[in-house]
Enzyme design. Sequence first.
Site, PDB file in Angstrom:
ATOM      1  N   ASP A  66       1.051  -1.181   0.220  1.00  0.00           N
ATOM      2  CA  ASP A  66      -0.099  -0.355   0.343  1.00  0.00           C
ATOM      3  C   ASP A  66       0.883   1.118  -0.235  1.00  0.00           C
ATOM      4  O   ASP A  66       1.614   1.249   0.617  1.00  0.00           O
ATOM      5  CB  ASP A  66      -1.052   0.150   1.071  1.00  0.00           C
ATOM      6  CG  ASP A  66      -2.065   0.751   0.919  1.00  0.00           C
ATOM      7  OD1 ASP A  66      -3.699   0.859   1.087  1.00  0.00           O
ATOM      8  OD2 ASP A  66      -1.551   2.039   0.939  1.00  0.00           O
ATOM      9  N   ASP A  74      -3.585   2.580  -5.053  1.00  0.00           N
ATOM     10  CA  ASP A  74      -2.003   2.000  -4.880  1.00  0.00           C
ATOM     11  C   ASP A  74      -2.069   1.270  -4.183  1.00  0.00           C
ATOM     12  O   ASP A  74      -0.856   0.858  -3.369  1.00  0.00           O
ATOM     13  CB  ASP A  74      -1.998   3.609  -4.109  1.00  0.00           C
ATOM     14  CG  ASP A  74      -2.327   3.115  -1.880  1.00  0.00           C
ATOM     15  OD1 ASP A  74      -3.473   2.193  -2.260  1.00  0.00           O
ATOM     16  OD2 ASP A  74      -2.158   4.009  -1.320  1.00  0.00           O
ATOM     17  N   GLU A  75      -3.042  -0.106  -4.027  1.00  0.00           N
ATOM     18  CA  GLU A  75      -2.590  -1.356  -3.464  1.00  0.00           C
ATOM     19  C   GLU A  75      -2.457  -2.810  -4.597  1.00  0.00           C
ATOM     20  O   GLU A  75      -2.991  -2.675  -5.673  1.00  0.00           O
ATOM     21  CB  GLU A  75      -2.981  -1.261  -2.355  1.00  0.00           C
ATOM     22  CG  GLU A  75      -4.850  -0.744  -2.696  1.00  0.00           C
ATOM     23  CD  GLU A  75      -5.584  -1.549  -1.547  1.00  0.00           C
ATOM     24  OE1 GLU A  75      -5.201  -2.612  -0.586  1.00  0.00           O
ATOM     25  OE2 GLU A  75      -7.119  -1.018  -1.702  1.00  0.00           O
TER      26      GLU A  75
HETATM   27  P1  TTP Z   1      -5.100   5.037   0.942  1.00  0.00           P
HETATM   28  O1  TTP Z   1      -4.419   4.273   0.432  1.00  0.00           O
HETATM   29  O2  TTP Z   1      -6.372   5.296   1.358  1.00  0.00           O
HETATM   30  O3  TTP Z   1      -4.332   6.347   1.492  1.00  0.00           O
HETATM   31  P2  TTP Z   1      -3.275   6.510   1.383  1.00  0.00           P
HETATM   32  O4  TTP Z   1      -2.142   5.922   0.957  1.00  0.00           O
HETATM   33  O5  TTP Z   1      -3.389   8.751   0.671  1.00  0.00           O
HETATM   34  O6  TTP Z   1      -2.583   7.247   2.701  1.00  0.00           O
HETATM   35  P3  TTP Z   1      -1.847   5.680   3.423  1.00  0.00           P
HETATM   36  O7  TTP Z   1       0.032   6.112   3.945  1.00  0.00           O
HETATM   37  O8  TTP Z   1      -2.402   6.056   5.115  1.00  0.00           O
HETATM   38  O9  TTP Z   1      -1.158   4.902   2.392  1.00  0.00           O
HETATM   39  O10 TTP Z   1      -5.702   5.570  -0.180  1.00  0.00           O
HETATM   40  C1  TTP Z   1      -5.053   5.830  -1.237  1.00  0.00           C
HETATM   41  C2  TTP Z   1      -5.192   6.963  -2.258  1.00  0.00           C
HETATM   42  O11 TTP Z   1      -6.677   6.469  -2.172  1.00  0.00           O
HETATM   43  C3  TTP Z   1      -5.171   8.789  -1.397  1.00  0.00           C
HETATM   44  O12 TTP Z   1      -3.583   9.036  -1.465  1.00  0.00           O
HETATM   45  C4  TTP Z   1      -6.305   9.109  -1.789  1.00  0.00           C
HETATM   46  C5  TTP Z   1      -7.397   7.552  -2.704  1.00  0.00           C
HETATM   47  N1  TTP Z   1      -8.146   8.823  -1.607  1.00  0.00           N
HETATM   48  C6  TTP Z   1      -9.547   8.880  -2.330  1.00  0.00           C
HETATM   49  O13 TTP Z   1      -9.946   9.737  -2.853  1.00  0.00           O
HETATM   50  N2  TTP Z   1     -10.537   8.754  -0.901  1.00  0.00           N
HETATM   51  C7  TTP Z   1     -10.619   8.462   0.272  1.00  0.00           C
HETATM   52  O14 TTP Z   1     -11.555   8.333   1.007  1.00  0.00           O
HETATM   53  C8  TTP Z   1      -9.916   7.596   0.175  1.00  0.00           C
HETATM   54  C9  TTP Z   1      -9.645   6.908   1.839  1.00  0.00           C
HETATM   55  C10 TTP Z   1      -8.531   7.688  -0.238  1.00  0.00           C
HETATM   56 MG    MG Z   2      -2.116   4.283   0.798  1.00  0.00          MG
END
Ligand code: TTP
Ligand code: MG
Length: 402
Positions: free
Chosen positions: A80, A171-172
């Site tokens: 992730d 992103d994952e």
């Molecule tokens: P996440 O992996 O949940 O968050 P992140 O990568 O920003 O942070 P973390 O380090 O905690 O993993 O989500 C990935 C991307 O998806 C995030 O950068 C933006 C998008 N996203 C949204 O658009 N709306 C949302 O509610 C969430 C949770 C994420």
């Molecule tokens: Mg993330």
Amino acid sequence: MDGVDKEKVQRVVYEMSKGSKYFENEERKEALIRQKIEHMRARAAKLSASDLSHYQKVADKRILELDSTRDLSRIWLHVDMDAFYAAVETLSNPSLKGKPMAVGSMSMISTANYEARKFGVRAAMPGFIAHKLCPDLIFVPTDFKKYTYYSDLTRKVFWDYDPNFMSASLDEAYLDMTKVCEERSITGAEIAEELRSRVHEETGLTCSVGVAPNRLLAKVCSDINKPNGQFVLPNDRMAVITFISSLPIRKIGGIGKVTENILKGVFGINTCEEMLQKGSFLCALFSHSSSDFFLSVGLGLGGTDTPEARFRKSISSERTFSATEDAALLYQKLADIAQMLSADMQKEGLSGRTLTLKLKTASFEVRTRAVTLQKYISSSDDILKHASNLLKAELPISLRLI
Ligand code: TTP
Ligand code: MG
């Protein structure tokens, strides 16, 4: 949210959002949850002692059956990206480094960097509230093209390790590392280190990784040492059981706010292990698939199958309309559906060789007609050509669904 003044955040969120559409919607959702909890409580209260002893037996049997499917032979990895959109924006504008920033607008933000999170700013929060929590917050508009570009770079790395990797969002991804680890006789921890540095080399971005015997646990693990970290849960039954015994249910993908509130509010279930202790209630009051999911969570089970077996075998698109026997109109509807189906197929990179036309007549009779072709197709022209032939054979007909 560690180190965040939670009370202050809650107060600001409440004061800022009172009376807004966002607030109304939040209140509506909370009322719905309360209603669901009441409803579930009433159903639980109606269970007699003999009902419960019956469902205890059902649960005990099911727990044994599920436990016997446990597969500890696979090494799954969940990657992730850290603060993904925000990190990509910082890469293209390094002056943002170290400053609190959020991606999105005054009405809604998609994510925030770790500096902003210290103020309680988080994903899916209206920007005007985030600004109140953190007056120096810098807003950057979303740019999906950029995120897709970087996501593709990460996917090239994933592909090197597991060409069948599964990815649920930009992103994952889940990677089955069993074979790689075996072939190179290295551990899950070592492969995770290597993957993280490869991703960093190729993109300049950091990610966090979880390693576990199944996907459900790997996802939980990738969150433990975020950002730029990893956590390995060994392929050992006791390690899994211990891990799950104190794990809050909300950490599990698939248990959202509503389910969490019902499980906590009605049954007092806070940790995954407590799912097993309350198994009789869960089996009595939830569908088979839901109770199976809850019990599996309690046992720390999750998906372990190889992605090949999960490959999609079919894809479909259908539309309902007011019944008509106008052939020209029916062909028009068919053309629209062919286009939608083709678009869905291209999105998933799929093509198919058997085309099935499903029809529902004005009198609700359902008919299916299929043709298997020499070649794989995916364009809307090809789909329409073959589907039209199938439709033609049924005319005249009055239809309400294609
Ligand atoms: P996440 O992996 O949940 O968050 P992140 O990568 O920003 O942070 P973390 O380090 O905690 O993993 O989500 C990935 C991307 O998806 C995030 O950068 C933006 C998008 N996203 C949204 O658009 N709306 C949302 O509610 C969430 C949770 C994420
Ligand atoms: Mg993330």
